[in-house]
Design an enzyme around this catalytic site. Structure first.
Site, PDB file in Angstrom:
ATOM      1  N   LYS A 174      21.110 -71.482  10.389  1.00 21.03           N
ATOM      2  CA  LYS A 174      22.477 -72.046  10.129  1.00 21.03           C
ATOM      3  C   LYS A 174      22.841 -73.355  10.647  1.00 21.03           C
ATOM      4  CE  LYS A 174      24.122 -69.068   7.299  1.00 21.03           C
ATOM      5  NZ  LYS A 174      24.465 -69.419   5.726  1.00 21.03           N
TER       6      LYS A 174
ATOM      7  N   HIS B  60      26.282 -54.695   8.641  1.00 17.92           N
ATOM      8  CA  HIS B  60      27.177 -55.058   9.720  1.00 17.92           C
ATOM      9  C   HIS B  60      27.733 -53.934  10.424  1.00 17.92           C
ATOM     10  CE1 HIS B  60      26.297 -58.999   8.440  1.00 17.92           C
ATOM     11  NE2 HIS B  60      25.992 -59.293  10.055  1.00 17.92           N
TER      12      HIS B  60
ATOM     13  N   SER C 162      28.238 -69.569  10.397  1.00 17.13           N
ATOM     14  CA  SER C 162      28.509 -68.338  10.937  1.00 17.13           C
ATOM     15  C   SER C 162      28.749 -68.468  12.246  1.00 17.13           C
ATOM     16  CB  SER C 162      27.026 -67.658  11.086  1.00 17.13           C
ATOM     17  OG  SER C 162      27.013 -66.284  11.832  1.00 17.13           O
ATOM     18  N   SER C 163      29.516 -67.681  13.133  1.00 22.80           N
ATOM     19  CA  SER C 163      29.870 -67.775  14.340  1.00 22.80           C
ATOM     20  C   SER C 163      28.588 -67.405  15.377  1.00 22.80           C
ATOM     21  CB  SER C 163      31.131 -66.675  14.720  1.00 22.80           C
ATOM     22  OG  SER C 163      30.469 -65.324  14.492  1.00 22.80           O
ATOM     23  N   CYS C 164      27.642 -66.937  14.891  1.00 23.76           N
ATOM     24  CA  CYS C 164      26.460 -66.613  15.586  1.00 23.76           C
ATOM     25  C   CYS C 164      25.539 -68.062  16.039  1.00 23.76           C
ATOM     26  CB  CYS C 164      25.806 -65.698  15.371  1.00 23.76           C
ATOM     27  SG  CYS C 164      24.795 -65.993  13.632  1.00 23.76           S
TER      28      CYS C 164
ATOM     29  N   TYR D 184      18.635 -66.410  12.219  1.00 21.78           N
ATOM     30  CA  TYR D 184      19.648 -66.789  11.547  1.00 21.78           C
ATOM     31  C   TYR D 184      20.458 -67.877  12.043  1.00 21.78           C
ATOM     32  CZ  TYR D 184      23.819 -65.706   8.838  1.00 21.78           C
ATOM     33  OH  TYR D 184      25.014 -65.864   7.969  1.00 21.78           O
TER      34      TYR D 184
HETATM   35  P1  GDP Z   1      26.516 -58.882  15.455  1.00 26.03           P
HETATM   36  O1  GDP Z   1      28.001 -59.312  15.341  1.00 26.03           O
HETATM   37  O2  GDP Z   1      25.520 -60.315  14.980  1.00 26.03           O
HETATM   38  O3  GDP Z   1      26.297 -58.291  16.848  1.00 26.03           O
HETATM   39  O4  GDP Z   1      26.352 -57.674  14.176  1.00 26.03           O
HETATM   40  P2  GDP Z   1      26.438 -56.175  13.793  1.00 26.03           P
HETATM   41  O5  GDP Z   1      27.797 -56.238  13.053  1.00 26.03           O
HETATM   42  O6  GDP Z   1      25.321 -55.822  13.341  1.00 26.03           O
HETATM   43  O7  GDP Z   1      27.014 -55.474  15.404  1.00 26.03           O
HETATM   44  C1  GDP Z   1      28.232 -55.637  16.081  1.00 26.03           C
HETATM   45  C2  GDP Z   1      28.081 -54.738  17.231  1.00 26.03           C
HETATM   46  O8  GDP Z   1      28.448 -53.552  16.748  1.00 26.03           O
HETATM   47  C3  GDP Z   1      26.853 -54.717  18.065  1.00 26.03           C
HETATM   48  O9  GDP Z   1      27.288 -54.278  19.490  1.00 26.03           O
HETATM   49  C4  GDP Z   1      26.172 -53.440  17.711  1.00 26.03           C
HETATM   50  O10 GDP Z   1      25.108 -52.717  18.303  1.00 26.03           O
HETATM   51  C5  GDP Z   1      27.598 -52.546  17.028  1.00 26.03           C
HETATM   52  N1  GDP Z   1      27.430 -51.207  16.343  1.00 26.03           N
HETATM   53  C6  GDP Z   1      27.579 -50.113  16.671  1.00 26.03           C
HETATM   54  N2  GDP Z   1      27.308 -49.370  15.559  1.00 26.03           N
HETATM   55  C7  GDP Z   1      26.628 -49.995  14.784  1.00 26.03           C
HETATM   56  C8  GDP Z   1      26.221 -49.663  13.638  1.00 26.03           C
HETATM   57  O11 GDP Z   1      26.089 -48.481  12.805  1.00 26.03           O
HETATM   58  N3  GDP Z   1      25.560 -50.797  12.760  1.00 26.03           N
HETATM   59  C9  GDP Z   1      25.623 -52.019  13.161  1.00 26.03           C
HETATM   60  N4  GDP Z   1      25.150 -53.038  12.498  1.00 26.03           N
HETATM   61  N5  GDP Z   1      26.208 -52.219  14.353  1.00 26.03           N
HETATM   62  C10 GDP Z   1      26.625 -51.470  15.178  1.00 26.03           C
END
Ligand code: GDP
Length: 311
Positions: A141, A180, A108-110, A137
């Site tokens: 990974k 996500h 994963s990129s994280c 996570y």
């Molecule tokens: P990340 O890439 O590991 O941070 O995973 P996410 O896809 O969960 O979140 C990406 C970004 O989108 C973060 O800055 C979240 O706060 C934002 N975000 C905005 N709205 C949402 C939502 O409804 N769900 C999630 N999961 N993230 C959101």
């Protein structure tokens, strides 16, 4: 890998595993082996070894993982670290013991440091502190990458590892709490349009930048690397293009026909400020993504309407 090779796809029900099965079949590889979770729990090393001894897969795609969005990671840290470590150790060890010809591990990129120079090169691994919202996570990974490299060095297992950027597509998790951002916003916009609501709440500030890759492109890259790549060095897979969460929300709003306002909920975490992969190692091998983000969002939107929205 030949078209009649016995290929075990671990995690065949998931977003990634199901896309890899489709991609393999499209390219003529139809001798696929898979198991449901109630038949085989890959966290159980003894059961996993029995399965490998009995089925003798020649190739393995390790796409089974406990995954989730920013809130799910914060809520279930023990599951995120334990399940992923347990799956990786049992599958990689069993693969080596049974003489599997090649194994593909999906990271994963994280895994990269929170403040890694952008776009992130593979060499950034383990050069700085991780993003705390998904470190459980990420640690699991990173351990998977190191397991793959250690088993290559000590046992000659041809294990390769690819690091996908944020993925999306048909078959994703659309649950508002655990998903996500991209599927979460598809769902929120849909609900808002249906209810005639004037506002959709987006978590965080909207300023973090993310890169999104359609899962069919990821699957295509996975098969490409299974066929053409045999090194222990990890490989990033992405589009090389990112956008802000606000821009993503606006793009999804257009696809969904949502014309109301976006509200930003500052009580929710932003996560890492930017996560864009340097994909030059993969492009130098001759692979490029095909799906443009607007097209991928439109397709995922249609899939959501046809498969989930009516539930
Ligand atoms: P990340 O890439 O590991 O941070 O995973 P996410 O896809 O969960 O979140 C990406 C970004 O989108 C973060 O800055 C979240 O706060 C934002 N975000 C905005 N709205 C949402 C939502 O409804 N769900 C999630 N999961 N993230 C959101």
């Amino acid at each position: 890998m030949e078209t009649n090779s016995r290929i075990f796809v671990a995690g065949h029900r998931g977003l990634v595993g199901s896309a890899i099965c489709r991609s393999l079949r499209r390219q003529g590889f139809d001798n696929l082996i898979s198991r449901e979770l109630d038949e085989l729990d890959l966290r159980d090393p003894a059961a996993t070894r029995r399965f490998f001894a009995a089925e003798q897969p020649e190739f393995v795609v390790l796409a089974a993982a406990k995954v989730g969005g920013i809130l799910a990671n914060a809520t279930f840290p023990a599951d995120f670290i334990f399940d992923n470590l347990a799956i990786e150790t049992s599958v990689i060890d069993a693969a080596a013991r049974e003489g599997v010809r090649k194994l593909l591990f999906l990271g994963s990129s994280c895994i990269y440091p929170r403040l890694a120079p952008q776009p992130i090169r593979e060499e950034s691994l383990l050069t700085g502190p991780l993003e705390p919202t998904n470190e459980w996570y990420a640690i699991a990974k990173i351990a998977g990458i190191k397991l793959a490299q250690a088993y290559r060095a000590q046992h000659g297992l041809n294990a390769i590892s690819l690091m996908p950027t944020n993925l999306y597509g048909p078959g994703d998790n659309f649950d508002p709490q655990s998903s996500h951002v991209l599927p979460a916003l598809i769902r929120k916009m849909h609900d808002a349009v249906r209810a005639g609501a004037g506002e959709v709440v987006v978590w965080g500030s909207g300023t973090p930048r993310r890169e999104f890759l359609h899962v069919d492109d990821l699957a295509d890259a996975a098969v490409f690397l299974m066929l053409h790549y045999d090194s222990g060095e990890i490989v990033n897979v992405g589009t090389g293009v990112d956008l802000t969460i606000r821009e993503l929300a606006e793009t999804i709003a257009r696809a969904a026909g949502f014309t109301g306002k976006l509200a930003f909920d500052a009580s929710k975490p932003d996560g890492t400020p930017r996560k864009l992969l340097d994909v030059s190692r993969l492009t130098a091998l001759g692979w490029k993504p095909k799906v443009a983000l607007v097209d991928g969002i439109a397709e995922t939107w249609r899939w959501y309407l046809a498969n989930i929205a009516h539930e």
